[in-house]
Design a protein around this motif. Structure first.
Motif, PDB file in Angstrom:
ATOM      1  N   PHE A  79     -23.569  12.331  10.827  1.00 28.72           N
ATOM      2  CA  PHE A  79     -24.129  12.272  12.173  1.00 28.72           C
ATOM      3  C   PHE A  79     -23.374  11.246  12.999  1.00 28.72           C
ATOM      4  CE2 PHE A  79     -28.134  13.362   9.725  1.00 28.72           C
ATOM      5  CZ  PHE A  79     -28.183  14.681  10.142  1.00 28.72           C
ATOM      6  N   SER A  80     -23.161  11.570  14.256  1.00 28.62           N
ATOM      7  CA  SER A  80     -22.474  10.633  15.152  1.00 28.62           C
ATOM      8  C   SER A  80     -23.420   9.493  15.529  1.00 28.62           C
ATOM      9  CB  SER A  80     -22.010  11.347  16.418  1.00 28.62           C
ATOM     10  OG  SER A  80     -23.131  11.707  17.209  1.00 28.62           O
ATOM     11  N   PRO A  81     -22.866   8.333  15.866  1.00 29.30           N
ATOM     12  CA  PRO A  81     -23.722   7.216  16.289  1.00 29.30           C
ATOM     13  C   PRO A  81     -24.603   7.587  17.485  1.00 29.30           C
ATOM     14  CG  PRO A  81     -21.510   6.432  15.822  1.00 29.30           C
ATOM     15  CD  PRO A  81     -21.466   7.934  15.758  1.00 29.30           C
ATOM     16  N   SER A  82     -24.070   8.362  18.430  1.00 25.89           N
ATOM     17  CA  SER A  82     -24.887   8.735  19.595  1.00 25.89           C
ATOM     18  C   SER A  82     -26.039   9.648  19.183  1.00 25.89           C
ATOM     19  CB  SER A  82     -24.029   9.386  20.681  1.00 25.89           C
ATOM     20  OG  SER A  82     -23.458  10.577  20.211  1.00 25.89           O
ATOM     21  N   TYR A  83     -25.804  10.540  18.230  1.00 24.10           N
ATOM     22  CA  TYR A  83     -26.880  11.402  17.741  1.00 24.10           C
ATOM     23  C   TYR A  83     -27.958  10.570  17.060  1.00 24.10           C
ATOM     24  CZ  TYR A  83     -29.451  14.845  15.021  1.00 24.10           C
ATOM     25  OH  TYR A  83     -30.460  15.598  14.466  1.00 24.10           O
ATOM     26  N   LEU A  84     -27.532   9.636  16.214  1.00 24.60           N
ATOM     27  CA  LEU A  84     -28.506   8.795  15.514  1.00 24.60           C
ATOM     28  C   LEU A  84     -29.280   7.891  16.471  1.00 24.60           C
ATOM     29  CD1 LEU A  84     -26.523   7.869  12.291  1.00 24.60           C
ATOM     30  CD2 LEU A  84     -28.485   9.415  12.500  1.00 24.60           C
ATOM     31  N   GLN A  85     -28.646   7.498  17.566  1.00 27.50           N
ATOM     32  CA  GLN A  85     -29.340   6.689  18.562  1.00 27.50           C
ATOM     33  C   GLN A  85     -30.448   7.516  19.217  1.00 27.50           C
ATOM     34  OE1 GLN A  85     -26.872   5.186  21.749  1.00 27.50           O
ATOM     35  NE2 GLN A  85     -28.118   3.340  21.893  1.00 27.50           N
ATOM     36  N   ARG A  86     -30.175   8.785  19.479  1.00 31.22           N
ATOM     37  CA  ARG A  86     -31.180   9.677  20.072  1.00 31.22           C
ATOM     38  C   ARG A  86     -32.214  10.131  19.048  1.00 31.22           C
ATOM     39  NH1 ARG A  86     -26.485  12.097  21.686  1.00 31.22           N
ATOM     40  NH2 ARG A  86     -26.944  13.953  20.454  1.00 31.22           N
ATOM     41  N   ASN A  87     -31.841  10.145  17.771  1.00 31.98           N
ATOM     42  CA  ASN A  87     -32.711  10.652  16.698  1.00 31.98           C
ATOM     43  C   ASN A  87     -32.742   9.662  15.540  1.00 31.98           C
ATOM     44  OD1 ASN A  87     -33.152  13.613  17.656  1.00 31.98           O
ATOM     45  ND2 ASN A  87     -30.948  13.279  17.818  1.00 31.98           N
ATOM     46  N   PRO A  88     -33.328   8.494  15.751  1.00 30.06           N
ATOM     47  CA  PRO A  88     -33.279   7.461  14.704  1.00 30.06           C
ATOM     48  C   PRO A  88     -33.918   7.876  13.384  1.00 30.06           C
ATOM     49  CG  PRO A  88     -34.748   6.817  16.505  1.00 30.06           C
ATOM     50  CD  PRO A  88     -34.067   8.071  16.917  1.00 30.06           C
ATOM     51  N   LYS A  89     -34.863   8.801  13.410  1.00 27.67           N
ATOM     52  CA  LYS A  89     -35.497   9.243  12.158  1.00 27.67           C
ATOM     53  C   LYS A  89     -34.521   9.979  11.242  1.00 27.67           C
ATOM     54  CE  LYS A  89     -37.253  13.592  13.975  1.00 27.67           C
ATOM     55  NZ  LYS A  89     -37.004  14.704  13.145  1.00 27.67           N
ATOM     56  N   ARG A  90     -33.398  10.458  11.781  1.00 26.48           N
ATOM     57  CA  ARG A  90     -32.406  11.174  10.989  1.00 26.48           C
ATOM     58  C   ARG A  90     -31.464  10.234  10.235  1.00 26.48           C
ATOM     59  NH1 ARG A  90     -32.793  15.276   9.002  1.00 26.48           N
ATOM     60  NH2 ARG A  90     -30.681  15.954   9.305  1.00 26.48           N
ATOM     61  N   SER A  91     -31.525   8.954  10.535  1.00 27.74           N
ATOM     62  CA  SER A  91     -30.662   7.987   9.858  1.00 27.74           C
ATOM     63  C   SER A  91     -30.953   8.010   8.357  1.00 27.74           C
ATOM     64  CB  SER A  91     -30.920   6.588  10.421  1.00 27.74           C
ATOM     65  OG  SER A  91     -30.046   5.673   9.809  1.00 27.74           O
ATOM     66  N   GLY A  92     -29.900   8.231   7.583  1.00 26.50           N
ATOM     67  CA  GLY A  92     -30.048   8.292   6.125  1.00 26.50           C
ATOM     68  C   GLY A  92     -30.533   9.633   5.613  1.00 26.50           C
ATOM     69  N   GLY A  93     -30.837  10.558   6.519  1.00 21.56           N
ATOM     70  CA  GLY A  93     -31.324  11.871   6.109  1.00 21.56           C
ATOM     71  C   GLY A  93     -30.208  12.790   5.677  1.00 21.56           C
ATOM     72  N   GLN A  94     -30.593  13.855   4.994  1.00 20.38           N
ATOM     73  CA  GLN A  94     -29.606  14.825   4.540  1.00 20.38           C
ATOM     74  C   GLN A  94     -29.133  15.681   5.708  1.00 20.38           C
ATOM     75  OE1 GLN A  94     -31.987  16.503   1.183  1.00 20.38           O
ATOM     76  NE2 GLN A  94     -30.015  16.302   0.137  1.00 20.38           N
ATOM     77  N   LEU A  95     -27.860  15.983   5.711  1.00 25.79           N
ATOM     78  CA  LEU A  95     -27.276  16.843   6.738  1.00 25.79           C
ATOM     79  C   LEU A  95     -27.786  18.273   6.574  1.00 25.79           C
ATOM     80  CD1 LEU A  95     -23.646  15.483   6.494  1.00 25.79           C
ATOM     81  CD2 LEU A  95     -25.273  15.034   8.337  1.00 25.79           C
ATOM     82  N   LEU A  96     -28.022  18.937   7.681  1.00 22.68           N
ATOM     83  CA  LEU A  96     -28.486  20.319   7.751  1.00 22.68           C
ATOM     84  C   LEU A  96     -29.834  20.541   7.069  1.00 22.68           C
ATOM     85  CD1 LEU A  96     -25.282  22.496   7.200  1.00 22.68           C
ATOM     86  CD2 LEU A  96     -26.199  21.567   9.317  1.00 22.68           C
ATOM     87  N   GLN A  97     -30.603  19.480   6.874  1.00 27.12           N
ATOM     88  CA  GLN A  97     -31.874  19.663   6.188  1.00 27.12           C
ATOM     89  C   GLN A  97     -33.006  18.906   6.871  1.00 27.12           C
ATOM     90  OE1 GLN A  97     -32.073  20.227   2.034  1.00 27.12           O
ATOM     91  NE2 GLN A  97     -29.860  19.997   1.794  1.00 27.12           N
ATOM     92  N   ASP A  98     -32.993  18.899   8.201  1.00 26.42           N
ATOM     93  CA  ASP A  98     -34.060  18.240   8.948  1.00 26.42           C
ATOM     94  C   ASP A  98     -35.405  18.837   8.567  1.00 26.42           C
ATOM     95  OD1 ASP A  98     -35.390  16.640  10.816  1.00 26.42           O
ATOM     96  OD2 ASP A  98     -35.069  18.080  12.434  1.00 26.42           O
ATOM     97  N   SER A  99     -35.509  20.157   8.631  1.00 20.53           N
ATOM     98  CA  SER A  99     -36.764  20.820   8.278  1.00 20.53           C
ATOM     99  C   SER A  99     -36.667  21.544   6.932  1.00 20.53           C
ATOM    100  CB  SER A  99     -37.139  21.843   9.358  1.00 20.53           C
ATOM    101  OG  SER A  99     -36.213  22.907   9.356  1.00 20.53           O
ATOM    102  N   GLY A 100     -35.476  21.733   6.424  1.00 17.86           N
ATOM    103  CA  GLY A 100     -35.281  22.468   5.177  1.00 17.86           C
ATOM    104  C   GLY A 100     -35.276  23.973   5.345  1.00 17.86           C
ATOM    105  N   GLN A 101     -35.450  24.444   6.598  1.00 15.40           N
ATOM    106  CA  GLN A 101     -35.545  25.884   6.817  1.00 15.40           C
ATOM    107  C   GLN A 101     -34.222  26.610   6.571  1.00 15.40           C
ATOM    108  OE1 GLN A 101     -37.410  27.098  10.459  1.00 15.40           O
ATOM    109  NE2 GLN A 101     -39.019  25.566  10.274  1.00 15.40           N
TER     110      GLN A 101
END
Length: 152
Positions: free
Chosen positions: A61-83
């Motif tokens: 994830f880009s720093p700007s993306y993580l700034q807008r979506n801090p909950k994604r920090s440390g999360g798995q790529l392409l698996q926000d919802s697991g869908q």
């Protein structure tokens, strides 16, 4: 059509050739195994967060993306919802093996996107999850050769 003439009336040779012809008429068993290998490769891509064909890690994830979506920090790529990962399906038939998903957003993750494209304004890097590793390709070759040799 294959035509083979045997001069010494060898029924053993003709029997083996007839068996081969029967096997290549019904390839569904081998296609089932190939579809399974392809699905395993996709599952491994999500686990490794890497292109299954090259082994290259997906861009983080880009720093700007993580700034807008801090909950994604440390999360798995392409698996926000697991869908996306859970939507992967495989199917096969007498002459095909396929793996894919019905998620409308799947292609942009596989191939990437440019600014201004739908679904949003930001560029999305390609994170290929469909594909075969060299090991997967070799596994498929071995299955086909084993099938033609009478295995399975």
């Amino acid at each position: 059509m294959i035509t083979i003439s045997v001069t010494n009336n060898s029924t053993q040779v003709l029997d083996v050739i007839n068996q081969l012809q029967q096997r290549v008429q019904d390839t569904a068993p081998v296609m089932r195994k190939i579809a399974g290998i392809m699905a395993d490769q996709v599952e491994q891509a999500f686990a490794d967060e890497a292109d299954p064909a090259t082994g290259k890690k997906w861009r983080t994830f880009s720093p700007s993306y993580l700034q807008r979506n801090p909950k994604r920090s440390g999360g798995q790529l392409l698996q926000d919802s697991g869908q996306l990962a859970s939507s992967i399906q495989n199917e096969y038939g007498p002459d095909y093996a396929a793996v894919g998903t019905n998620k409308i957003y799947a292609a942009i993750h596989q191939f990437g996107g440019l600014p201004g494209m739908k679904p949003g304004p930001a560029a999305i890097p390609a994170r290929p999850y469909l594909g075969l590793s060299p090991e997967g390709e070799q596994e498929i070759i071995e299955i086909v050769l084993g099938y033609l040799g009478g295995g399975l």
